[in-house]
Design a protein around this motif. Structure first.
Motif, PDB file in Angstrom:
ATOM      1  N   HIS A 137      -1.169   2.427   1.145  1.00  0.00           N
ATOM      2  CA  HIS A 137      -2.500   3.384   0.889  1.00  0.00           C
ATOM      3  C   HIS A 137      -2.466   4.717   1.483  1.00  0.00           C
ATOM      4  O   HIS A 137      -3.323   5.331   1.533  1.00  0.00           O
ATOM      5  CB  HIS A 137      -3.811   2.576   1.474  1.00  0.00           C
ATOM      6  N   ILE A 194      -4.798   3.318  -7.887  1.00  0.00           N
ATOM      7  CA  ILE A 194      -5.073   4.679  -7.733  1.00  0.00           C
ATOM      8  C   ILE A 194      -6.409   4.959  -8.573  1.00  0.00           C
ATOM      9  O   ILE A 194      -7.299   5.797  -8.006  1.00  0.00           O
ATOM     10  CB  ILE A 194      -3.968   5.417  -7.973  1.00  0.00           C
ATOM     11  N   GLY A 252      -8.305   4.878  -5.200  1.00  0.00           N
ATOM     12  CA  GLY A 252      -7.824   6.442  -4.862  1.00  0.00           C
ATOM     13  C   GLY A 252      -6.450   6.243  -4.081  1.00  0.00           C
ATOM     14  O   GLY A 252      -5.948   7.097  -3.608  1.00  0.00           O
ATOM     15  N   SER A 253      -5.765   4.720  -4.026  1.00  0.00           N
ATOM     16  CA  SER A 253      -4.747   4.562  -3.152  1.00  0.00           C
ATOM     17  C   SER A 253      -4.089   3.458  -3.717  1.00  0.00           C
ATOM     18  O   SER A 253      -4.468   2.584  -4.329  1.00  0.00           O
ATOM     19  CB  SER A 253      -4.884   4.442  -1.779  1.00  0.00           C
ATOM     20  N   ASP A 296      -0.356   8.218   0.716  1.00  0.00           N
ATOM     21  CA  ASP A 296       0.430   9.096   0.354  1.00  0.00           C
ATOM     22  C   ASP A 296       1.585   9.472   0.725  1.00  0.00           C
ATOM     23  O   ASP A 296       1.751   9.475   1.826  1.00  0.00           O
ATOM     24  CB  ASP A 296      -0.148  10.271  -0.596  1.00  0.00           C
TER      25      ASP A 296
END
Length: 265
Positions: free
Chosen positions: A162, A206, A210-211, A164
């Motif tokens: 999770h 994602i 968002g991850s 980046d």
């Protein structure tokens, strides 16, 4: 100073902990979390088994740390919502005096965790951002339970994917391991870029939360830089010290996660 109780729970925004809870068959989730989970299950109904395998390997790893490595204190980073066979339950079966601190940034984890652990004075739950090792390790709940001059079992189960690349997950592992003494061990599991569905699963996660980065075996092994991997090294999680023999071939859902344990020299 950052408010330790933020962000507030928003049932309309899916969270990592609650999507994971849903895939495990839990009830501490909202419609928004289930919507993301259902997309994963639509991709492969067996994805739920991959989530369960992540819990099974966590129990095996904690048992290894407590029984074979003699570690009696644990820091579980990105712990998620309480479920069956939590770290403290496995560790305290081996050593009733084992101490565990759970860390997560989701306020629901804090609320449910404190309720679960109210009568266990050898455990604590901290709401904090694991990406800030200095803050986490300075928290009163951590310093009260963990002696950082003695080996610690650092748990990063299903959490580094999770982050980046820009957040430097390997650097985060190194930062925590730099703050614990020789003999400490770290356990990591991570989404693996392996089968045809992994890229689509990454896209769904994602877009939804968002991850959720799927990385190659080489990238996952690089998370343990400077540490000594424990046998069998970084492998698909069903192959990490299984309780029962496995066949030579794994199904695709069994190759969605890789993991391993390493020791600080």
């Amino acid at each position: 100073m950052r408010d330790p109780l933020s962000p507030a729970v928003n049932p309309n925004v899916p969270s990592v902990a609650r999507v994971y809870d849903y895939l495990l068959g839990g009830k501490d989730n909202f419609a928004a979390d289930r919507a993301v989970g259902d997309q994963i299950l639509a991709l492969s109904a067996q994805s739920r088994w991959a989530t369960l395998e992540n819990r099974y390997v966590l129990a095996r790893a904690v048992r290894h740390l407590a029984a074979e490595a003699g570690i009696d204190q644990f820091l579980d980073l990105g712990s998620g919502l309480p479920t069956q066979r939590n770290v403290h339950q496995v560790a305290q079966e081996v050593n009733r005096d084992a101490r565990v601190v759970y860390v997560d940034n989701d306020p629901i984890v804090l609320a449910h965790g404190r309720a679960l652990l109210a009568e266990n004075d050898r455990t604590a739950v901290v709401q904090a951002d694991m990406r800030d090792p200095d803050e986490v390790l300075a928290r009163d709940e951590v310093t009260a339970l963990l002696d950082l001059s003695r080996p610690v079992g650092v748990i990063m189960c299903g959490v580094l994917h999770h982050l980046d690349d820009e957040e430097d997950p390997a650097g985060l592992v190194a930062s925590y391991m730099a703050r614990v003494p020789s003999g400490s061990r770290v356990f990591v599991t991570h989404f693996a870029r392996s089968g045809p569905n992994s890229a689509e699963a990454e896209r769904i996660l994602i877009a939804g939360i968002g991850s959720g980065r799927f990385r190659t075996a080489a990238e996952i092994e690089a998370l343990f830089g400077g540490l000594d991997l424990v046998e069998p090294g970084v492998v698909f999680v069903p192959r990490w010290r299984p309780d029962e023999p496995l066949g030579e071939e794994l199904e695709e859902w069994q190759m969605l996660l890789m993991g391993g344990v390493a020791v600080k020299p």
